[in-house]
Design an enzyme around this catalytic site. Structure first.
Site, PDB file in Angstrom:
ATOM      1  N   ARG A 236      -3.698  -7.038  -0.623  1.00 59.18           N
ATOM      2  CA  ARG A 236      -4.316  -6.542  -2.055  1.00 59.18           C
ATOM      3  C   ARG A 236      -3.532  -5.417  -2.314  1.00 59.18           C
ATOM      4  NH1 ARG A 236      -5.751 -10.976  -2.835  1.00 59.18           N
ATOM      5  NH2 ARG A 236      -7.941 -11.842  -2.870  1.00 59.18           N
ATOM      6  N   GLU A 265      -5.264  -5.083 -11.593  1.00 57.43           N
ATOM      7  CA  GLU A 265      -4.524  -6.277 -12.268  1.00 57.43           C
ATOM      8  C   GLU A 265      -5.036  -6.738 -13.675  1.00 57.43           C
ATOM      9  OE1 GLU A 265      -4.376  -9.192  -9.282  1.00 57.43           O
ATOM     10  OE2 GLU A 265      -2.948  -7.924  -7.928  1.00 57.43           O
ATOM     11  N   HIS A 284       1.013 -11.482  -9.308  1.00 60.02           N
ATOM     12  CA  HIS A 284      -0.197 -12.033  -8.329  1.00 60.02           C
ATOM     13  C   HIS A 284       0.118 -13.503  -8.242  1.00 60.02           C
ATOM     14  CE1 HIS A 284      -4.116 -11.293  -6.262  1.00 60.02           C
ATOM     15  NE2 HIS A 284      -3.670 -12.310  -5.500  1.00 60.02           N
TER      16      HIS A 284
END
Ligand code: GLV
Ligand code: GLV
Length: 318
Positions: A236, A265, A284
């Site tokens: 993360r 994000e 991601h």
């Protein structure tokens, strides 16, 4: 009829089986999360929610949805969920472990190779029409073969990554809360965080985000790493103090970083990483193969059907 809210436009063929017995509300916008207000409004009378890692599951949300039985999160990570609050409200939480392990390890491995061999930089130069010809050190990177690789977080993904290293004759170190049999069987050695940083040529972060692991990779950590080292993060974004990493890259404290995750994000053009050399940045996509995303969606749907039909969840988060 029991109601299920799905916070993103996921494969209609996969949710079709839910529509037979349940009312299903789907947020149709593909890349935009369901706005919080809409999310709270839609889920007031919901019995199940299929959520993305961008949806925050907290006390406010849970108190607002008294009929809720299950939150099925389309991710292996669940740091977007307040587990204690879910427990208080007797709501089952499920995630999607195992089905995404190999796919995510594969991306992590790709990132390591891409960073080591300056693949993106080389591609960018060529695509811009700026390749002026072969020369001995042009885009010369570093080898992965025979190097020391340190894995922070030896869960299934860390172990799947370590397994891939066997063809590279790597010296494998890992740091984890406990010894991992899978890792030991591959000849990996459990070491302190400091030793991992000091000795590794490549450092992979594959840990879950917890209070203990948050901001673990800070200025002090990057200073302990080799100047030739590459840092890879598929955990993360909040494992990293991003300003410290930007500084470490700019000042040459480490040689490169490859990141698939960011603290907030999506990141935009004003982020400190944008425009830096020696950074491989991805949006991601760790588990993003079509087959794996379908498997993750199916697992969420099956968890929801089990719980709403009075059965036991397949992959509960405890
Ligand atoms: C993705 O980041 C996941 O947790 O599955
Ligand atoms: C490079 O192409 C080589 O032949 O060494």
């Amino acid at each position: 009829m029991k109601k299920i809210v799905i916070t993103r436009n996921i494969n209609p063929d996969i949710i079709a089986k839910l529509r037979k017995d349940f009312e299903v509300a789907v947020w149709e916008e593909d890349q935009k999360p369901m706005p919080r207000g809409k999310f709270l409004e839609e889920t007031k009378d919901a019995h199940a929610v299929l959520t993305m890692l961008s949806d925050k599951i907290d006390e406010e949300f849970l108190a607002n949805a008294p009929d809720l039985k299950i939150v099925a999160n389309l991710a292996v990570g669940f740091d977007n969920i307040d587990l204690e609050a879910a427990h208080r409200h007797e709501v089952v939480i499920t995630n999607t472990p195992d089905v995404l392990t190999e796919t995510t390890a594969e991306l992590a491995f790709t990132m390591m190779l891409v960073s080591a061999r300056k693949v993106l930089e080389a591609n960018k130069e060529l695509m811009a029409g700026e390749w002026s010809g072969w020369s001995p050190y042009h885009m010369a990177g570093t080898d992965v073969f025979g190097k020391t690789v340190g894995i922070f977080g030896m869960g299934s993904i860390g172990a799947a990554f370590a397994r891939r290293l066997s063809g590279f004759k790597s010296n494998i170190l890992y740091h984890n809360r406990s010894e991992s049999e899978a890792a030991n069987a591959l000849g990996a050695k459990l070491v302190s965080f400091e030793e991992l940083l000091r000795e590794s040529d490549f450092v992979l972060c594959a840990a879950p985000l917890t209070e203990e692991t948050k901001h673990k990779f800070d200025r002090e950590a990057f200073e302990q790493m080799k100047e030739s080292a590459h840092f890879i993060n598929i955990g993360r974004g909040a494992h990293v103090v991003e300003d410290d990493l930007a500084e470490a890259i700019k000042s040459g404290k480490i040689a490169g970083a490859a990141l698939d995750v960011f603290e907030n994000e999506p990141i935009g053009a004003d982020h400190p990483f944008i425009g830096l050399d020696n950074m491989t940045l991805l949006p991601h996509i760790g588990s993003a193969s079509v087959a794996t995303r379908n498997n993750m969606m199916n697992l969420c749907v099956n968890n929801i059907m089990e719980v709403l039909n009075g059965g036991t969840p397949i992959t509960p988060v405890k």
